[in-house]
Every structure is written in structure tokens, then in C-alpha cells.
Design an enzyme around this catalytic site. Structure first.
Site, PDB file in Angstrom:
ATOM      1  N   ASP A   1      55.762   6.652 -94.888  1.00  0.00           N
ATOM      2  CA  ASP A   1      56.413   6.194 -96.126  1.00  0.00           C
ATOM      3  C   ASP A   1      56.976   4.777 -95.994  1.00  0.00           C
ATOM      4  O   ASP A   1      58.130   4.516 -96.393  1.00  0.00           O
ATOM      5  CB  ASP A   1      57.569   7.134 -96.516  1.00  0.00           C
ATOM      6  CG  ASP A   1      57.205   8.604 -96.418  1.00  0.00           C
ATOM      7  OD1 ASP A   1      56.042   8.950 -96.671  1.00  0.00           O
ATOM      8  OD2 ASP A   1      58.105   9.412 -96.091  1.00  0.00           O
TER       9      ASP A   1
ATOM     10  N   GLU B   1      53.751  11.866-105.914  1.00  0.00           N
ATOM     11  CA  GLU B   1      55.001  11.339-105.329  1.00  0.00           C
ATOM     12  C   GLU B   1      54.790   9.874-104.976  1.00  0.00           C
ATOM     13  O   GLU B   1      53.742   9.292-105.264  1.00  0.00           O
ATOM     14  CB  GLU B   1      55.363  12.143-104.078  1.00  0.00           C
ATOM     15  CG  GLU B   1      54.276  12.109-103.014  1.00  0.00           C
ATOM     16  CD  GLU B   1      54.422  13.167-101.933  1.00  0.00           C
ATOM     17  OE1 GLU B   1      55.241  14.075-102.076  1.00  0.00           O
ATOM     18  OE2 GLU B   1      53.681  13.076-100.937  1.00  0.00           O
TER      19      GLU B   1
HETATM   20  O1  FUB Z   1      57.852  11.820 -95.357  1.00  0.00           O
HETATM   21  C1  FUB Z   1      58.369  12.801 -96.176  1.00  0.00           C
HETATM   22  C2  FUB Z   1      57.598  12.937 -97.445  1.00  0.00           C
HETATM   23  O2  FUB Z   1      56.216  12.934 -97.181  1.00  0.00           O
HETATM   24  C3  FUB Z   1      57.761  11.821 -98.433  1.00  0.00           C
HETATM   25  O3  FUB Z   1      58.930  11.860 -99.146  1.00  0.00           O
HETATM   26  C4  FUB Z   1      56.549  12.033 -99.246  1.00  0.00           C
HETATM   27  O4  FUB Z   1      56.244  10.966-100.086  1.00  0.00           O
HETATM   28  C5  FUB Z   1      55.523  12.256 -98.188  1.00  0.00           C
HETATM   29  O5  FUB Z   1      55.018  11.058 -97.692  1.00  0.00           O
END
Ligand code: FUB
Length: 339
Positions: free
Chosen positions: A51, A220
């Protein structure tokens, strides 16, 4: 910290490339030619980091990633700085759960921005579900590398609104000085406006505080970029634990959308890596050069948390559409920021 970066077969390709780079560097120094390393190589950060949020502050590139591990071990953030995109310096534990008393685990996906001489770090914590404490918090420091202090002592957004889990925030400053925050997991994306000192949300002109702007296929990881007056909205699709994770985008005339999906711009390559997603974009000031910073999973490694941070060029066609990013082992050439 118990987990360390272990070269896999595919990282070994990178290691081999890096060895070649090193050999070239030594040879260059013998011949009197420039001794800078040719390219960054990929991954650019040593360790399991996901991320990545990249930003430029003055003449320095910064990356603020998630430590990729089981949720109980995700109790801190590190960040990294570079003058040239090739050599990165680690700044350890810039914020942790000892400072953020309401955060217990799953500290995820920083989004950072500078305002009025302060550096702000927005983050998700606790993988919050309805009825639990957690969500999106904000911390502040006097330097990019911290130490950051929890600004509120509680989450800024702790509720599930419009079906969006309060995680994966991205803060965007528009040219008129308005600060928008896009956020959301579980397939829903909201946009909110931040007040002047980032301690609360400001309602929009129509009186609403949360606007759902979810594009088709959104999962997301939202990100916003403005170029030539147009709003490039990007997000991650698929499951982050699987190989098909990817990034798609839309172009809009307003920061509030509508965001009509155009297509994928980042995805796995069977020759390079899987699970390429949750990205951010660096625009080098004073240029039309862009870099995508993202995470991916080494080929042949299916461990959920084995995600590494990488960088590759992002380019546009003559109509302003983003060309699909080619993911590489080489990474990018050195690029210093000229002021
Ligand atoms: O790294 C944790 C979670 O995994 C993130 O919040 C999401 O976007 C995914 O990448």
C-alpha cells in the site's frame, strides 16, 4: 520486528540484476565514468511492504507503506526517503500503537500531506467492523519522518457509512485549496471534505457530509491525480490476497465524479509478478514525468502478506489516457528533482 525480507526465486532475478548493476558501477568507477546505479531495481524497499503512498516534499521523494504481516504484527509504520528514486533511506517506526492508544492492530495504508508547516499522516487501524473501535485516524509531525502524534485521540471516521469500511483513505488538495478525502474498503468509496486543521469533516454545499462515488468494479485503495485540469481517479480491484489484484481508473471533470471506469492500468505479468495493486503516483515537479509506486507479490510465492513495494513509469497517450504500466524487475532510472 520478527519478519525479514528473504529473496525468492523471482527476487533472485532482481538480486542478479542488482549484482550486474553493482558490477557496472565498479567498472564505471575504474573507467572514470559516472558511478551512480543505473536503475532502482524492483522491489525498491527491503522487506514486506504494501500500500505505498509516495509524495514529493521539496527535493525529496518519500514513501509511506503498510508493514505487510499478520494483523497483530501491524502495529507501526516505517517510511522511506530518496533524492533520486534509486537509493532509499529507511526511517523506522514513525508512528505506532503505543502513540495511538485506540489502535491495536492492522495499521494500514498511510496517506500523507503537508499543510501550514505540519506533516499529516492519515491511517487505518483495527480492521474495524460495525460496533468496534477503529477506523481512519490522523497524526501530525513537524518533519516528514516524524515522530507523529495522534491528533484526535480517537478515529476521525469510525463508522461504516454507505457500506464503506473506514480504511484506505487518500487526501487530495484541489487547486482551490479544498482538501478532499477519498476512502473505503468492502467495495464502496466515499468522498468527504476536511476542515482547515484536519480535525473534523466539513459538509458539502448540499448539506451532506459523505458522498458515495464508487466506480464500477471498485474494491479499495482510491487515489486521485489532477493533470491538465482533469481528475484522474484510480482504485484497486480484485482481492488483495489473490493474483488478480489490479488497478483501474476513470477521468472526470469534477473531484466528485461521476467516475466512469475506463480500464485497467496495472496488473500482474506472468513473467514478473502477481497481485499488482494498491498504488500511488509520483508527479515530478516541473516535468511531465510520472511514476507509479505499487505493491506486488513475487512469482511463485502465494503467501498473503508477501507483498513488496515497486516503482515503474506511468505515461499518457496524446489524448490524455493513461497507458497500461509495464511492471519490471529493472525499475526506473535515477531522477533528481530540479528546483
Ligand atoms: O494492507 C492492508 C490492506 O490490504 C489495505 O488496506 C488494502 O488496500 C490491501 O492492500
Amino acid at each position: 520486528m520478527t519478519q525479514t525480507f528473504k529473496p525468492t526465486i523471482n527476487n533472485m532475478k532482481t538480486t542478479t540484476l542488482c549484482s550486474l548493476c553493482l558490477a557496472a558501477t565498479l567498472l564505471a568507477s575504474c573507467t572514470g565514468k559516472p558511478t551512480t546505479q543505473a536503475t532502482s531495481g524492483n522491489p525498491i524497499l527491503d522487506g514486506w511492504y504494501a500500500d505505498p503512498e509516495a509524495i514529493v516534499y521539496d527535493d525529496t521523494y518519500w514513501i509511506f507503506p503498510t508493514w505487510s504481516d499478520v494483523y497483530e504484527n501491524q502495529v507501526f509504520f516505517d517510511c522511506f526517503s530518496s533524492k533520486d528514486l534509486v537509493t532509499w533511506t529507511k526511517h523506522a517506526s514513525i508512528l505506532d500503537t503505543a502513540e495511538v492508544r485506540w489502535a491495536k492492530r492492522a495499521m494500514w495504508a498511510p496517506s500523507v500531506i503537508r499543510k501550514d508547516g505540519h506533516y499529516y499522516l492519515f491511517f487505518g487501524a483495527n480492521d474495524v467492523h460495525p460496533g468496534e473501535v477503529g477506523g481512519i485516524g490522523v497524526a501530525r509531525a513537524d518533519r516528514p519522518e516524524g515522530p507523529y502524534k495522534d491528533l484526535l485521540g480517537r478515529p476521525l471516521i469510525g463508522e461504516v457509512i454507505n457500506g464503506a469500511q473506514p480504511i484506505d483513505q487518500f487526501v487530495f488538495r484541489d487547486d482551490d485549496g479544498t482538501f478532499y478525502m477519498y476512502y473505503g474498503g468492502w467495495g464502496h468509496c466515499n468522498v468527504v471534505r476536511l476542515n482547515d486543521d484536519f480535525t473534523s469533516l466539513l459538509p458539502f454545499d448540499d448539506g451532506t457530509t459523505y458522498k458515495e462515488v464508487t466506480p464500477e468494479n471498485y474494491v479499495e485503495g482510491p487515489f486521485m491525480l489532477k493533470r491538465n485540469g482533469r481528475y484522474y481517479f484510480m482504485w484497486s480491484e480484485g482481492s488483495w490476497g489473490g493474483p488478480d489484484y489490479c488497478v483501474a481508473y476513470a477521468i472526470a471533470d469534477s473531484p466528485l465524479g461521476p467516475f466512469q471506469r475506463i480500464g485497467k492500468i496495472l496488473e500482474q505479468d506472468p513473467e514478473v509478478a502477481t497481485s499488482a495493486g494498491h498504488h500511488s503516483v509520483i508527479h515530478v515537479p516541473g516535468s511531465d514525468d510520472y511514476y507509479m509506486v505499487y505493491h506486488r507479490r513475487p512469482l511463485g510465492d502465494n503467501a498473503r502478506d508477501h507483498r513488496v513495494t515497486c516503482i515503474d513509469r506511468m505515461t499518457f497517450d496524446e489524448k490524455g489516457f493513461i497507458k497500461p504500466v509495464k511492471i519490471t524487475f529493472e525499475g526506473v532510472k535515477a531522477h533528481e528533482i530540479k528546483k
